[in-house]
Design a protein around this motif. Structure first.
Motif, short mmCIF file in Angstrom:
data_model
loop_
_atom_site.label_atom_id
_atom_site.label_comp_id
_atom_site.label_asym_id
_atom_site.label_seq_id
_atom_site.Cartn_x
_atom_site.Cartn_y
_atom_site.Cartn_z
N PRO A 41 24.99 40.88 10.16
CA PRO A 41 25.48 42.24 10.40
C PRO A 41 24.58 43.02 11.35
N ASP A 42 23.28 42.82 11.21
CA ASP A 42 22.32 43.47 12.09
C ASP A 42 21.48 42.36 12.71
N ALA A 43 21.76 42.05 13.96
CA ALA A 43 21.11 40.90 14.60
C ALA A 43 19.69 41.21 15.05
N GLU A 44 19.25 42.44 14.90
CA GLU A 44 17.90 42.78 15.32
C GLU A 44 16.89 42.32 14.27
N LEU A 45 15.75 41.84 14.75
CA LEU A 45 14.68 41.41 13.85
C LEU A 45 13.87 42.62 13.38
N PRO A 46 13.19 42.51 12.24
CA PRO A 46 12.37 43.62 11.76
C PRO A 46 11.26 43.98 12.74
N GLU A 47 10.81 45.22 12.67
CA GLU A 47 9.72 45.68 13.52
C GLU A 47 8.38 45.17 12.99
N GLY A 48 7.43 45.03 13.91
CA GLY A 48 6.06 44.71 13.52
C GLY A 48 5.84 43.28 13.12
N LEU A 49 6.59 42.34 13.71
CA LEU A 49 6.42 40.94 13.35
C LEU A 49 5.07 40.41 13.83
N SER A 50 4.39 39.69 12.96
CA SER A 50 3.15 39.02 13.33
C SER A 50 3.01 37.74 12.53
N VAL A 51 2.29 36.79 13.09
CA VAL A 51 1.97 35.57 12.35
C VAL A 51 0.57 35.74 11.78
N GLU A 52 0.45 35.43 10.50
CA GLU A 52 -0.82 35.55 9.79
C GLU A 52 -1.40 34.15 9.58
N LEU A 53 -2.60 33.93 10.09
CA LEU A 53 -3.26 32.63 10.00
C LEU A 53 -4.42 32.76 9.02
N ILE A 54 -4.34 32.03 7.94
CA ILE A 54 -5.29 32.20 6.84
C ILE A 54 -6.28 31.04 6.80
N PRO A 110 -9.99 28.47 13.44
CA PRO A 110 -9.49 27.58 12.38
C PRO A 110 -8.70 28.32 11.30
N PHE A 111 -7.63 27.67 10.82
CA PHE A 111 -6.84 28.17 9.71
C PHE A 111 -6.17 26.99 9.02
N SER A 112 -5.65 27.21 7.81
CA SER A 112 -4.99 26.14 7.05
C SER A 112 -3.66 26.55 6.45
N LEU A 113 -3.37 27.83 6.42
CA LEU A 113 -2.13 28.35 5.84
C LEU A 113 -1.64 29.46 6.73
N LEU A 114 -0.32 29.61 6.84
CA LEU A 114 0.21 30.66 7.71
C LEU A 114 1.52 31.21 7.15
N GLY A 115 1.87 32.40 7.62
CA GLY A 115 3.13 33.04 7.28
C GLY A 115 3.43 34.10 8.32
N VAL A 116 4.64 34.64 8.28
CA VAL A 116 5.05 35.70 9.20
C VAL A 116 5.36 36.94 8.38
N VAL A 117 4.85 38.09 8.80
CA VAL A 117 5.06 39.35 8.09
C VAL A 117 5.65 40.37 9.05
N TRP A 118 6.18 41.48 8.46
CA TRP A 118 6.74 42.58 9.25
C TRP A 118 6.50 43.89 8.51
N ASP A 119 6.74 45.01 9.21
CA ASP A 119 6.28 46.31 8.73
C ASP A 119 6.95 46.78 7.44
N LEU A 154 -4.68 27.80 -3.09
CA LEU A 154 -4.59 29.03 -3.90
C LEU A 154 -5.32 30.18 -3.23
N ARG A 155 -6.50 29.91 -2.68
CA ARG A 155 -7.23 30.98 -2.00
C ARG A 155 -6.44 31.48 -0.79
N GLY A 156 -5.73 30.55 -0.12
CA GLY A 156 -4.92 30.97 1.02
C GLY A 156 -3.75 31.85 0.61
N ILE A 157 -3.03 31.44 -0.43
CA ILE A 157 -1.90 32.24 -0.92
C ILE A 157 -2.39 33.60 -1.41
N TYR A 158 -3.49 33.62 -2.13
CA TYR A 158 -4.09 34.87 -2.63
C TYR A 158 -4.41 35.81 -1.47
#
Length: 407
Positions: free
Chosen positions: A169-182, A86-95, A261-265
């Protein structure tokens, strides 16, 4: 705001400025308490690495629905429709937080109650909400780049695609992409949304301190103080109040704001590696004000909200997306009250402007920029935040806050 009382400050404001007596401003009263039946429960974070989803790998449709599986453009990364905890908030992060994500980030979430999948939802990429360059917070090894987080409600499945822009200009995506499920967990006081003024002193530097608004303190929205770094970082003053929206959608109930708020935190601290939640304050769509970054609401706590201008400023984020949605009078009143009081502590006129020195970003480091004392995030960084509808309300907020100070 949730429940209203005629302002008890009318006579005090009138003594300072007769014009303010006629100001149609209401203050929040106490909401009806609705204690949680389940009791407190700690939250958590799931971090799922994104994989290539190009012409050789199909992204997957809804499990078992028989729909065709679309072929993704070359270079796309993501996650097929996947069962999760279970999760309620999500985002994508990279290195690397200095890397830009030149592309689109979209997610779908599966409703934990109905099993239905949402439409594709856009996540806002970029480094515009971040610690200032050169600060200890920005230089920490754990800091990562990330999208704005998005509230999706109680969910148990996720589907992700991140497509690079062909014209970048640089079509490559950042390294270390992951989805964070909060999972924001459950707070002891969830549903008890009375405005409790946060502790912390601070005398006004001049004669124009605005009335202090009710503020829901961190303990009331269930902040886990063990997540953040100990200690606090302060600046010298508060010269600019930057107004933001969280760009996480408006499909939340105001009773869910503490969970949001707890999710964003948790996302800012555990997923992006910041010392604490980035904003100094939050306002929900019902007009309730919440304490954000710890350190004392009356003190000049340095946040991580406006890249390049976090020094000598405060950031207040309205929960939701206000590109075209009218924030409403409750939000405008809350922002007027908060900025009148906070800027007044430092003898700043909400209707005036001041020269500020950029720390980098939209303006090269060292550039002098004249900013309104109440500015939108876009004034300090190349972003659409706080959305056109909220940005267009700033002149009214400045004027109201000015009069609340008795000017």
């Amino acid at each position: 705001m949730r429940s209203f009382l005629v302002s008890p400050l009318a006579s005090a404001i009138g003594a300072a400025c007769a014009a303010a007596v006629a100001l149609p401003l209401l203050l929040p009263g106490s909401a009806v308490a609705r204690p949680t039946e389940a009791g407190a429960r700690a939250g958590g974070t799931q971090s799922l690495a994104l994989q290539p989803l190009d012409f050789e790998t199909r992204s997957g449709g809804d499990p078992g629905d028989g729909s065709p599986e679309p072929v993704e453009p070359l270079g796309t990364r993501g996650l097929p429709a996947t069962d999760t905890d279970p999760f309620s908030l999500l985002g994508v992060v990279w290195d690397d937080p200095s890397d830009e994500l030149n592309g689109t980030v979209q997610v779908r979430a599966r409703d934990a109650g109905t099993g239905d999948w949402s439409d594709w939802l856009d996540l806002e990429p970029g480094a515009d909400h971040a610690p200032d360059p050169g600060t200890a917070e920005a230089g920490a090894d754990r800091v990562r780049g990330g999208t704005a987080p998005r509230w999706v409600g109680a969910s148990d499945g996720v589907h992700v695609r991140v497509e690079p822009r062909e014209d970048a200009p640089d079509a490559e995506l950042p390294e270390g992409l992951s989805v964070e499920l909060i999972d924001p967990g459950v707070g002891e006081a969830d549903g008890e949304l009375a405005g409790e003024v946060a502790p912390g002193g601070g005398a006004a530097a001049g004669d124009h301190e605005g009335p202090r608004p009710p503020i829901v303190i961190r303990s009331k929205w269930g902040a886990d103080e063990s997540l953040r770094e100990s200690g606090f970082v302060y600046t010298d003053s508060v010269k600019t109040a930057f107004v933001h929206h969280t760009a996480g959608g408006n499909n939340y109930a105001c009773s869910e704001a503490p969970s949001l708020l707890r999710g964003i935190y948790r996302y800012h601290v555990e997923s992006q590696g910041w010392r604490d939640v980035g904003y100094n304050f939050f306002v929900d769509k019902c007009g309730t004000i919440y304490e954000g970054r710890a350190g004392g609401v009356a003190l000049p706590v340095q946040g991580a909200h406006t890249y390049g201008f976090n020094h000598n400023s405060m950031g207040v984020a309205v929960l939701g997306t206000y590109s075209s949605t009218d924030p409403g009078r409750d939000v405008r009143d809350a922002l007027s009250l908060l900025t009148a009081w906070k800027l007044g502590l430092h003898d700043r006129d909400p209707a005036a402007s001041a020269n500020r020195t950029s720390g980098g970003g939209k303006y090269p480091a060292g550039t002098t920029v004249k900013l309104n004392n109440i500015s939108g995030h876009r004034d300090g960084y190349a972003t659409e935040c706080p959305g056109d509808a909220l940005y267009d309300d700033l002149p009214v907020i400045r004027d109201t806050a000015h009069r609340l100070q008795g000017r």
